[in-house]
Design a protein around this motif. Sequence first.
Motif, mmCIF file in Angstrom:
data_model
loop_
_atom_site.group_PDB
_atom_site.id
_atom_site.type_symbol
_atom_site.label_atom_id
_atom_site.label_comp_id
_atom_site.label_asym_id
_atom_site.label_seq_id
_atom_site.Cartn_x
_atom_site.Cartn_y
_atom_site.Cartn_z
ATOM 1 N N GLY A 30 4.581 -2.635 11.028
ATOM 2 C CA GLY A 30 3.641 -1.552 10.341
ATOM 3 C C GLY A 30 2.593 -2.288 9.242
ATOM 4 O O GLY A 30 2.430 -1.499 8.284
ATOM 5 N N LEU A 31 1.611 -3.181 9.751
ATOM 6 C CA LEU A 31 0.571 -3.461 8.582
ATOM 7 C C LEU A 31 -0.566 -3.441 8.484
ATOM 8 O O LEU A 31 -0.575 -2.721 10.172
ATOM 9 N N VAL A 32 -0.932 -3.245 7.361
ATOM 10 C CA VAL A 32 -1.685 -2.544 7.035
ATOM 11 C C VAL A 32 -3.092 -3.755 6.170
ATOM 12 O O VAL A 32 -2.180 -3.946 5.299
ATOM 13 N N ARG A 33 -4.134 -4.054 6.635
ATOM 14 C CA ARG A 33 -4.883 -5.321 6.234
ATOM 15 C C ARG A 33 -5.693 -4.870 5.676
ATOM 16 O O ARG A 33 -6.269 -3.247 5.618
ATOM 17 N N ASP A 34 -6.035 -5.252 4.049
ATOM 18 C CA ASP A 34 -7.218 -4.217 3.356
ATOM 19 C C ASP A 34 -6.752 -3.212 2.555
ATOM 20 O O ASP A 34 -7.755 -2.405 3.171
ATOM 21 N N ALA A 35 -5.502 -3.112 2.214
ATOM 22 C CA ALA A 35 -5.217 -1.901 1.499
ATOM 23 C C ALA A 35 -5.654 -1.641 0.586
ATOM 24 O O ALA A 35 -5.590 -2.207 -0.769
ATOM 25 N N ALA A 36 -4.182 -0.164 0.270
ATOM 26 C CA ALA A 36 -4.854 -0.046 -1.105
ATOM 27 C C ALA A 36 -3.295 1.576 -0.954
ATOM 28 O O ALA A 36 -2.636 1.701 -0.129
ATOM 29 N N LEU A 37 -2.875 1.457 -2.222
ATOM 30 C CA LEU A 37 -2.036 2.590 -2.541
ATOM 31 C C LEU A 37 -1.236 3.105 -4.073
ATOM 32 O O LEU A 37 -2.183 2.525 -4.886
ATOM 33 N N LEU A 38 -1.030 4.585 -4.012
ATOM 34 C CA LEU A 38 -1.249 5.068 -4.771
ATOM 35 C C LEU A 38 0.348 5.634 -5.429
ATOM 36 O O LEU A 38 1.038 6.405 -4.393
ATOM 37 N N VAL A 39 0.397 5.883 -6.243
ATOM 38 C CA VAL A 39 1.950 6.349 -6.945
ATOM 39 C C VAL A 39 1.562 7.375 -7.573
ATOM 40 O O VAL A 39 1.080 7.685 -8.575
ATOM 41 N N ALA A 40 2.218 8.396 -7.787
ATOM 42 C CA ALA A 40 2.682 9.745 -8.264
ATOM 43 C C ALA A 40 4.413 10.310 -8.872
ATOM 44 O O ALA A 40 5.138 9.960 -7.351
ATOM 45 N N ASP A 41 4.652 10.228 -9.335
ATOM 46 C CA ASP A 41 5.497 10.843 -10.205
ATOM 47 C C ASP A 41 7.259 9.279 -9.341
ATOM 48 O O ASP A 41 8.042 10.345 -8.793
ATOM 49 N N GLY A 42 6.612 8.371 -9.165
ATOM 50 C CA GLY A 42 7.754 7.075 -9.002
ATOM 51 C C GLY A 42 7.815 6.579 -7.837
ATOM 52 O O GLY A 42 8.619 6.382 -6.552
ATOM 53 N N ARG A 43 7.228 7.402 -6.439
ATOM 54 C CA ARG A 43 7.047 7.798 -5.183
ATOM 55 C C ARG A 43 5.638 7.377 -4.601
ATOM 56 O O ARG A 43 4.091 7.212 -5.533
ATOM 57 N N VAL A 44 5.307 6.805 -3.957
ATOM 58 C CA VAL A 44 4.167 6.643 -3.051
ATOM 59 C C VAL A 44 2.982 7.856 -2.415
ATOM 60 O O VAL A 44 3.655 8.873 -2.107
ATOM 61 N N ALA A 45 2.063 8.090 -3.306
ATOM 62 C CA ALA A 45 1.465 9.335 -2.911
ATOM 63 C C ALA A 45 0.724 9.236 -1.763
ATOM 64 O O ALA A 45 0.593 10.515 -0.287
ATOM 65 N N TRP A 46 -0.137 8.253 -1.375
ATOM 66 C CA TRP A 46 -0.727 7.851 -0.260
ATOM 67 C C TRP A 46 -0.769 6.440 -0.114
ATOM 68 O O TRP A 46 -0.691 5.829 -1.290
ATOM 69 N N ALA A 47 -0.958 5.445 1.476
ATOM 70 C CA ALA A 47 -0.600 4.441 1.685
ATOM 71 C C ALA A 47 -1.482 4.084 2.637
ATOM 72 O O ALA A 47 -1.288 4.953 4.031
ATOM 73 N N GLY A 48 -2.734 2.757 2.529
ATOM 74 C CA GLY A 48 -3.329 3.040 3.877
ATOM 75 C C GLY A 48 -4.444 1.758 3.708
ATOM 76 O O GLY A 48 -4.340 1.448 2.699
ATOM 77 N N SER A 49 -5.551 1.370 4.448
ATOM 78 C CA SER A 49 -6.465 0.959 4.937
ATOM 79 C C SER A 49 -7.715 1.765 3.109
ATOM 80 O O SER A 49 -7.479 3.233 3.162
#
Length: 412
Positions: A28-47
């Motif tokens: 499930g590889l995504v290149r040039d990505a970003a990731l958001l964390v809220a309350d210790g969990r991933v809130a969003w992840a993607g390009s």
Amino acid sequence: MSEARVDLLLTGIGELVTHDPAHGAPSGLVRDAALLVADGRVAWAGSRLGLPRQLGDVETIDCGGRAVIPGFVDAHTHLVFGGHRADDFARRLHGASYAQVLAAGGGIHASVAATRLAATVDEPGLSLLDQSLARARRMVAFGTTTVEVKSGYGLDTAGERRMLEVASELPRHAGLDVVATFLGAHVVPASHRADRDGYLALLENEMLPACAPLARYCDVFCEDGAFSVDEARRVLVAGKRHGLAPRIHANQLGASGGARLAAEVGAVSADHLDHVDDGDIAALRAAGTVAVLLPGAALSMRTPPPPARRLWDAGLPVALATDCNPGTSYVESMQLVIALAVLELGLEPEEALWSATRGGALALELADRGWLGAGALADLVILDAESHLHLSYRPGGNLAWKVLKRGRLVYG
Ligand code: NIG
Ligand code: FE
């Protein structure tokens, strides 16, 4: 994206391993990505291009093109123990077998003595907690965010309980999650050498009731020199009565019958599996049992590597773990295990990484980790490398740049 306030942003991720099949199995590889964390969990992840705007002033880690992977889930360890067994190791290097060392009162018996002794020591650095904590902290530094820990070097009620208590104290000090397993059936202790049945009765009637509240699983070392299939069945059935789901050390040193027993009792995992035939594999598959492979043990024992390729190709869920223990695999690094799985066991790098994260999570029945997408725990490793491929390409060091547990920095 969830409504919770975002408290961390990871940008500049050169390569994000999500293990989300929507982005291609297994990585499930995504290149040039970003990731958001809220309350210790991933809130969003993607390009990065899809990153929600209006984040406001949020704490940011710029990964500078590095790869980000899920934290390792090490689903088989004996990391709570006292002392070491370098002397056993030297004897094995010079021709003694594991079984010979054990039968001569060394092996697990030596670690039982050292662990019981350490449990009486308060001195900083030497207590059972401090010796174990040092290993747990190094595991975190290598990227492990969840670890399974077995008892099995107490082999009496107080000793087994003490090991599980120490295991329960590790998360607070080392910053990783612990899943505890009762392994009172590691070997028959010296005290009961002439009375195996007496030991099994003690285990059922006293040790299990005392230890079950501190554990989630019950394990047994089903092997020549340890416990027979019938004895192992008795232990696992008794464990179930106390609410502990079964897992098994199976077919490590020979065709012990442990793999078939794993399928018969519906074990969550069957571990080692160095000696399995097609019938064993079919039975495990039908039972939905996870195959936990331990390449560090084969390395240290200088035996042929477990048949990872065959198991994966047969459609079994495969997990990789360190088996960290003083006798057969004093290995703390899941990175080394991945390198061995690729270089010695014939898994593809993507398969090995999946097995060391998502596979481990399946072996511990933890749906919320081993992947990085909305809702998963923000347990992750930022590698000091642009691709996860470097884990097997550059074996032997530590490629972790930073390690996050529930979005909190625990290393780097
Ligand atoms: O997984 N096999 C049983 N447990 C360990 C060895 C433990 C020991 O030798 O202390 C294993 O290899
Ligand atoms: Fe083990």
